[in-house]
Design a protein around this motif. Structure first.
Motif: not given
Length: 113
Positions: A16, A20, A30, A34, A95-96, A98-100, A102-103, A106
């Motif tokens: 990951d 990234a 970050e 992590h 949270p996961y 939400e991140e998915l 957003r990804g 994007y």
């Protein structure tokens, strides 16, 4: 099984960050967050090992242990189970997701270009 998933988790974390960092700047904060998140599964594994040392040692041939599935002598209270499931959903699953989302948002416009 926990040890196998710990190795899989670490491999995924390395992939990951490598993925990234090739596409955007990965800030020091970050990276630090992590690395803290990487330690959580290890901490959980170590706590389970500490609580069940004879069973862990039996995995490597030192002593014997009963690995059969059986109900607990005194089951967990329903309020405890509901509370833990709600906290897991709130602090882990949402949270996961939400991140998915957003990804995916994007990635959406960039894929059309």
């Amino acid at each position: 099984m926990m040890m196998a998933f710990l190795v899989l988790h670490e491999a995924t974390a390395i992939w990951d960050v490598r993925y990234a960092s090739g596409r955007r700047e990965v800030s020091p904060s970050e990276q630090h967050i992590h690395s803290v998140l990487e330690m959580l599964p290890l901490t959980g594994l170590l706590l389970v090992i500490a609580l069940h040392w004879p069973a862990f040692a039996a995995l490597f041939g030192y002593g014997t242990s009963d690995f059969s599935f059986s109900p607990k002598q005194s089951p967990l209270p329903l309020t405890y189970i509901v509370t833990m499931l709600a906290l897991t959903a709130l602090l882990e699953v949402l949270p996961y997701l939400e991140e998915l989302i957003r990804g995916l948002r994007y990635r959406g416009p960039r894929m059309k270009q």
